[in-house]
Enzyme design. Structure first.
Site, PDB file in Angstrom:
ATOM      1  NE  ARG A 124       2.757  -9.145  -1.383  1.00 55.10           N
ATOM      2  CZ  ARG A 124       3.857  -9.319  -0.702  1.00 55.10           C
ATOM      3  NH1 ARG A 124       4.534 -10.447  -0.809  1.00 55.10           N
ATOM      4  NH2 ARG A 124       4.297  -8.384   0.109  1.00 55.10           N
TER       5      ARG A 124
ATOM      6  CE  LYS B 156       0.943  -9.166   2.294  1.00 52.12           C
ATOM      7  NZ  LYS B 156       1.074  -8.161   3.356  1.00 52.12           N
TER       8      LYS B 156
ATOM      9  N   GLY C 234       3.203 -11.640  -7.516  1.00 50.89           N
ATOM     10  CA  GLY C 234       1.957 -12.005  -6.839  1.00 50.89           C
ATOM     11  C   GLY C 234       2.139 -12.974  -5.685  1.00 50.89           C
TER      12      GLY C 234
ATOM     13  NE  ARG D 172      -4.055  -9.413   4.089  1.00 54.07           N
ATOM     14  CZ  ARG D 172      -3.458  -8.300   3.681  1.00 54.07           C
ATOM     15  NH1 ARG D 172      -2.437  -7.810   4.367  1.00 54.07           N
ATOM     16  NH2 ARG D 172      -3.887  -7.652   2.617  1.00 54.07           N
TER      17      ARG D 172
ATOM     18  NE  ARG E 131      -5.764  -2.608   1.041  1.00 49.67           N
ATOM     19  CZ  ARG E 131      -4.709  -3.194   1.547  1.00 49.67           C
ATOM     20  NH1 ARG E 131      -3.631  -2.481   1.788  1.00 49.67           N
ATOM     21  NH2 ARG E 131      -4.701  -4.477   1.804  1.00 49.67           N
TER      22      ARG E 131
ATOM     23  CG  ASP F 258      -0.396   1.762  -0.522  1.00 49.82           C
ATOM     24  OD1 ASP F 258       0.196   2.821  -0.248  1.00 49.82           O
ATOM     25  OD2 ASP F 258       0.193   0.677  -0.665  1.00 49.82           O
ATOM     26  CG  ASN F 259       0.501  -0.332   3.234  1.00 56.52           C
ATOM     27  OD1 ASN F 259      -0.116  -1.085   2.484  1.00 56.52           O
ATOM     28  ND2 ASN F 259       1.799  -0.166   3.154  1.00 56.52           N
TER      29      ASN F 259
HETATM   30  P1  AMP Z   1       3.027  -2.727   0.256  1.00 51.64           P
HETATM   31  O1  AMP Z   1       3.426  -1.302   0.475  1.00 51.64           O
HETATM   32  O2  AMP Z   1       4.086  -3.742   0.509  1.00 51.64           O
HETATM   33  O3  AMP Z   1       1.768  -3.062   1.026  1.00 51.64           O
HETATM   34  O4  AMP Z   1       2.678  -2.950  -1.300  1.00 51.64           O
HETATM   35  C1  AMP Z   1       2.510  -1.930  -2.233  1.00 51.64           C
HETATM   36  C2  AMP Z   1       1.876  -2.464  -3.486  1.00 51.64           C
HETATM   37  O5  AMP Z   1       2.712  -3.435  -4.099  1.00 51.64           O
HETATM   38  C3  AMP Z   1       0.527  -3.117  -3.322  1.00 51.64           C
HETATM   39  O6  AMP Z   1      -0.247  -2.769  -4.416  1.00 51.64           O
HETATM   40  C4  AMP Z   1       0.861  -4.583  -3.330  1.00 51.64           C
HETATM   41  O7  AMP Z   1      -0.223  -5.370  -3.746  1.00 51.64           O
HETATM   42  C5  AMP Z   1       1.992  -4.635  -4.335  1.00 51.64           C
HETATM   43  N1  AMP Z   1       2.887  -5.786  -4.139  1.00 51.64           N
HETATM   44  C6  AMP Z   1       3.789  -5.976  -3.142  1.00 51.64           C
HETATM   45  N2  AMP Z   1       4.434  -7.134  -3.307  1.00 51.64           N
HETATM   46  C7  AMP Z   1       3.952  -7.723  -4.429  1.00 51.64           C
HETATM   47  C8  AMP Z   1       4.222  -8.939  -5.134  1.00 51.64           C
HETATM   48  N3  AMP Z   1       5.137  -9.803  -4.722  1.00 51.64           N
HETATM   49  N4  AMP Z   1       3.484  -9.173  -6.238  1.00 51.64           N
HETATM   50  C9  AMP Z   1       2.565  -8.316  -6.686  1.00 51.64           C
HETATM   51  N5  AMP Z   1       2.282  -7.150  -6.088  1.00 51.64           N
HETATM   52  C10 AMP Z   1       2.954  -6.854  -4.963  1.00 51.64           C
HETATM   53 MG    MG Z   2       0.079  -2.726   1.119  1.00 51.26          MG
END
Ligand code: AMP
Ligand code: MG
Length: 552
Positions: free
Chosen positions: A129, A149, A162, A219, A226, A297-298
């Site tokens: 997203r 974002k 997204g 952002r 990452r 990934d973070n």
């Molecule tokens: P996060 O751990 O919250 O940073 O997200 C993990 C993964 O989920 C990343 O690839 C984000 O892009 C994806 N993600 C989280 N929320 C959404 C959303 N609402 N729509 C699409 N992808 C999402």
């Molecule tokens: Mg993330």
């Protein structure tokens, strides 16, 4: 916008001591797109969820929103970018930052990455997203990305929409700017735009989905790459691309390393990532920040705090605390475990970079740099927090260990305790009550400080006083130094929630006031004392104030 979103004539000229910075409208500045030009794209352009191979990104445009409106604006981030405040809350700048309009010269994309989530390889994740609009060469000469974002679906959205809700967007916008002003390495935030569209979320994962207002945060960081951008390439055995991405990142963001010949280059670069990550986590520990979702990934390749989700701030000092309800059972990402997790994540990155380095000993040396940097930095920061010159005396170990016990014996607000420690009297003879008086506000249960806990505290403060006197630093100087590392104001969880509730009801003043106070977190600002108070009891178990789910 903390205060300046008035109509302004552009360009605005800001004169600083050694240079003049001309602020211009977002619509009038030049853009660059090095990531897109120097790395291979996904040949497909559609944004249907799919596995992407042999590419670092997919070209994808933000999905327009109904009525983009700027709800908040960071003057500090805008100045860094050389941007003047927009002259309309709903005009062209709002349209760009809400994702409804792409300016000429911008080449938006979603990045491909994978990651280890909660200790397990999760495969392809990617910008689900987030959409990077473009890059800007800032007045300080640094290249920075503008990334939206909540800008709509991408091939990496998997089954999600997204989009992002207002509450999580306010939290990211507010906290990333606050972290910057606290001196913690972090991504930044320029704007918070309301979309005028509803987003449906099941906040408590209990089957009660509800519509919430949607928002988009812009952002800003030199790069949002990452650990996971490298992990996915190693996992898919795309080793040429792994090298290409590493070379791009080094060339663009670690130019001092670039002249080193390979493979030593990659080993030295890994070491530098380890060093930066250690410094970042030491800062988190210093200010009481709990990231909440330290998946690989973070984790930023630049050592920046990235992806503000279910993060939280320690109120009562508790190494086992995590704000993330999704992690309530294992508590993998609890405050006290963050250094170990950072190390584990770096080990995952080491595995991903192994094909470039081919030298296990070099990777082990990198990880050792994490350990030594973290322990030295955290130790020095703790000494600074206590107002000591250095922690070199043998009795310091015991004093430090006793402090950790003391802070947990009765519920003690971490921020208030350290800030008030500077005020403890250091005279020759000080009675017990006078010793305790300055820190009394730090205790959640005002009745708890009797009997044994009170004795332990007095005993510790007496020993602390002797230790401080050993250094022979004049009181005023020690106090001033302590106040530079012990913030008075941090974005406490309940303060963020109050700002969200007000904004959802159309009142931006609570958020703007908070943002403006958090620009100077180490200054007394006596008129703002209510924002430095310990968490009120009503907030102890309230959703958003004490615990958060990943729903955002
Ligand atoms: P996060 O751990 O919250 O940073 O997200 C993990 C993964 O989920 C990343 O690839 C984000 O892009 C994806 N993600 C989280 N929320 C959404 C959303 N609402 N729509 C699409 N992808 C999402
Ligand atoms: Mg993330």
């Amino acid at each position: 916008m903390h205060s300046t979103l008035a109509h302004t004539e552009s360009p605005i000229v800001l004169t600083q001591t050694d240079k003049t910075v001309t602020l211009r409208d977002l619509c009038d500045i030049p853009f660059e797109n090095s990531f897109v030009h120097e790395l291979p794209p996904d040949p497909l352009l559609d944004n249907n969820p799919r596995q992407v191979r042999n590419a670092s990104y997919t070209r994808v445009e933000p999905s327009p929103v109904r009525t983009p409106k700027i709800l908040a604006w960071s003057d500090a981030a805008a100045e860094m970018l050389g941007l003047s405040p927009p002259d309309s809350l709903t005009g062209p700048v709002a349209q760009v930052l809400g994702g409804s309009r792409v300016l000429p010269g911008m080449e938006p994309y979603a990045a491909r990455y994978g990651g280890h989530q909660f200790g397990h390889w999760a495969g392809q994740l990617g910008d689900g997203r987030a959409i990077t609009l473009t890059e800007v060469i800032c007045p300080d000469g640094v290249r920075r990305e503008l990334q939206l974002k909540g800008a709509g679906r991408t091939p990496y959205s998997r089954t999600a929409d997204g989009r992002a809700v207002l509450r999580s967007s306010v939290r990211e916008f507010m906290c990333s700017e606050a972290m910057h002003h606290l001196g913690v390495p972090t991504t930044r935030a320029l704007s918070l735009v309301g979309t005028g569209e509803a987003v449906v979320r099941d906040m408590f994962y209990d089957g009660n989905a509800a519509a919430e207002p949607g928002a988009v945060v812009c952002r800003v960081a030199p790069s949002f790459v990452r650990f996971g951008n490298f992990e996915i390439l190693a996992a898919q055995k795309e080793f040429d691309l792994l090298k290409q991405l590493a070379d791009y990142i080094i060339r663009t963001h670690f130019p001092a390393l670039a002249p080193i010949p390979a493979p030593d280059l990659y080993a030295r670069w890994f070491e530098e990532i380890c060093r930066r990550t250690a410094v970042m986590v030491a800062h988190w520990m210093r200010v009481g920040f709990v990231h909440g979702v330290m998946n690989t990934d973070n984790m930023s390749i630049l050592g920046l705090t990235i992806d503000y989700g279910p993060y939280g701030w320690l109120e009562g000092f508790d190494p086992d605390w995590t704000p993330n309800t999704t992690d309530a059972e294992g508590r993998r990402y609890r405050y006290g475990n963050q250094p170990q997790i950072a190390h584990w994540n770096l080990s995952r990155l080491a595995s991903a970079l192994h094909p470039l380095i081919n030298d296990e000993a070099a990777l082990v040396r990198g990880l050792a740099v994490f350990e030594s940097t973290f322990s030295e930095t955290a130790r020095r920061m703790l000494a600074d927090k206590l107002g000591w010159d250095a922690t070199t005396l043998p009795e310091d170990e015991i004093l430090l260990a006793d402090l950790l016990g003391l802070l947990q014996e009765v519920e003690t607000d971490m921020t208030l305790f350290f800030r008030a420690l500077a005020e403890v009297p250091m005279g020759d003879t000080v009675d017990d009550s006078a010793l305790i008086a300055p820190i009394a506000e730090a205790f959640y249960d005002q009745g708890s400080l009797a009997g044994a806990p009170r004795e332990h505290l007095v005993n510790w403060l007496q020993r602390y006083r002797q230790r401080v006197r050993c250094d022979g630093v004049p009181d005023a100087a020690r106090r001033a130094k302590m106040n530079l590392v012990n913030p008075k104001y941090v974005p406490r969880n309940y303060l963020a929630q109050q700002a969200i509730d007000a904004l959802a009801a159309g009142d931006a003043s609570v958020l703007n006031r908070l943002m403006s106070v958090l620009q100077r977190p180490y200054d007394e600002q006596p008129d703002q004392n209510d924002l430095a108070a310990r968490r009120p009891e009503w907030a102890r178990h309230k959703a958003g104030c004490s615990a958060l789910s990943c729903s955002s």
